[in-house]
Design a protein around this motif. Structure first.
Motif, PDB file in Angstrom:
ATOM      1  N   THR A   2       3.165  15.538   0.187  1.00  0.00           N
ATOM      2  CA  THR A   2       2.003  15.352   1.054  1.00  0.00           C
ATOM      3  C   THR A   2       1.187  16.641   1.020  1.00  0.00           C
ATOM      4  O   THR A   2       1.721  17.721   1.286  1.00  0.00           O
ATOM      5  CB  THR A   2       2.433  15.042   2.501  1.00  0.00           C
ATOM      6  OG1 THR A   2       3.240  13.859   2.497  1.00  0.00           O
ATOM      7  CG2 THR A   2       1.226  14.839   3.403  1.00  0.00           C
ATOM      8  N   ALA A  39       0.824  -1.211   0.000  1.00  0.00           N
ATOM      9  CA  ALA A  39       0.000   0.000   0.000  1.00  0.00           C
ATOM     10  C   ALA A  39       0.860   1.263   0.000  1.00  0.00           C
ATOM     11  O   ALA A  39       0.427   2.314  -0.445  1.00  0.00           O
ATOM     12  CB  ALA A  39      -0.944  -0.003   1.194  1.00  0.00           C
ATOM     13  N   ALA A  40       2.088   1.167   0.495  1.00  0.00           N
ATOM     14  CA  ALA A  40       2.980   2.325   0.543  1.00  0.00           C
ATOM     15  C   ALA A  40       3.800   2.468  -0.734  1.00  0.00           C
ATOM     16  O   ALA A  40       4.566   3.400  -0.880  1.00  0.00           O
ATOM     17  CB  ALA A  40       3.903   2.198   1.749  1.00  0.00           C
ATOM     18  N   ARG A  75      -2.491  13.783   2.789  1.00  0.00           N
ATOM     19  CA  ARG A  75      -2.493  12.622   1.894  1.00  0.00           C
ATOM     20  C   ARG A  75      -1.211  12.642   1.064  1.00  0.00           C
ATOM     21  O   ARG A  75      -0.755  13.691   0.640  1.00  0.00           O
ATOM     22  CB  ARG A  75      -3.704  12.660   0.966  1.00  0.00           C
ATOM     23  CG  ARG A  75      -3.777  11.455   0.077  1.00  0.00           C
ATOM     24  CD  ARG A  75      -5.101  11.328  -0.624  1.00  0.00           C
ATOM     25  NE  ARG A  75      -6.251  11.295   0.268  1.00  0.00           N
ATOM     26  CZ  ARG A  75      -6.651  10.229   0.941  1.00  0.00           C
ATOM     27  NH1 ARG A  75      -6.002   9.097   0.852  1.00  0.00           N
ATOM     28  NH2 ARG A  75      -7.715  10.285   1.696  1.00  0.00           N
ATOM     29  N   LEU A 119      -1.408   7.717  -2.964  1.00  0.00           N
ATOM     30  CA  LEU A 119      -0.948   6.622  -2.119  1.00  0.00           C
ATOM     31  C   LEU A 119      -1.945   6.436  -0.978  1.00  0.00           C
ATOM     32  O   LEU A 119      -2.366   7.399  -0.358  1.00  0.00           O
ATOM     33  CB  LEU A 119       0.448   6.926  -1.557  1.00  0.00           C
ATOM     34  CG  LEU A 119       1.521   7.204  -2.600  1.00  0.00           C
ATOM     35  CD1 LEU A 119       2.839   7.560  -1.923  1.00  0.00           C
ATOM     36  CD2 LEU A 119       1.706   6.001  -3.521  1.00  0.00           C
ATOM     37  N   GLY A 120      -2.314   5.212  -0.730  1.00  0.00           N
ATOM     38  CA  GLY A 120      -3.229   4.936   0.370  1.00  0.00           C
ATOM     39  C   GLY A 120      -4.679   4.870  -0.077  1.00  0.00           C
ATOM     40  O   GLY A 120      -5.040   5.221  -1.197  1.00  0.00           O
ATOM     41  N   TYR A 121      -5.484   4.421   0.835  1.00  0.00           N
ATOM     42  CA  TYR A 121      -6.912   4.204   0.607  1.00  0.00           C
ATOM     43  C   TYR A 121      -7.668   5.524   0.700  1.00  0.00           C
ATOM     44  O   TYR A 121      -7.346   6.389   1.514  1.00  0.00           O
ATOM     45  CB  TYR A 121      -7.442   3.218   1.663  1.00  0.00           C
ATOM     46  CG  TYR A 121      -8.905   2.941   1.560  1.00  0.00           C
ATOM     47  CD1 TYR A 121      -9.399   2.110   0.579  1.00  0.00           C
ATOM     48  CD2 TYR A 121      -9.802   3.524   2.447  1.00  0.00           C
ATOM     49  CE1 TYR A 121     -10.763   1.848   0.478  1.00  0.00           C
ATOM     50  CE2 TYR A 121     -11.157   3.272   2.368  1.00  0.00           C
ATOM     51  CZ  TYR A 121     -11.627   2.433   1.372  1.00  0.00           C
ATOM     52  OH  TYR A 121     -12.963   2.184   1.274  1.00  0.00           O
TER      53      TYR A 121
END
Length: 100
Positions: free
Chosen positions: A29, A11-12, A33, A53-55
């Motif tokens: 960032t 995920a990263a 996020r 990146l990420g959900y």
């Protein structure tokens, strides 16, 4: 337990589309996020790919879509060509105007 650990590690990670292999990579960032940004300046028309990146939960996608052009501009130092952005809240591709 190991499949969960592997999923968290993946995920990263972000990999650009094959068209962006070898492109300059940056991370930024915005609004809490993270985004991976790939800038391809080795063309007559520079371009960029931004990967979230990420959900993302329902209701967050509009804010992400608004942040992706800012991420591209922050990493590349160039403006996006108006109307060139394509994609969704996961991956956005666009052309860049680097003014020169």
């Amino acid at each position: 337990m190991r499949p969960l650990l592997a999923l968290l590690l993946l995920a990263a990670c972000a990999s650009p589309d094959r068209a962006f292999w070898g492109a300059e990579e940056g991370r930024v960032t915005l609004d809490g996020r993270d985004y991976a940004v790939y800038v391809d300046r080795d063309r007559a028309r520079p371009r960029v790919q931004v990967i979230r990146l990420g959900y993302a939960r329902r209701g967050q996608h509009q804010a992400i879509l608004a942040a992706m052009p800012r991420a591209a501009e922050a990493v590349s130092g160039c403006a996006l060509v108006a109307g060139s952005a394509q994609g969704d809240s996961g991956v956005m591709n666009a052309r860049l105007d680097c003014g020169g």
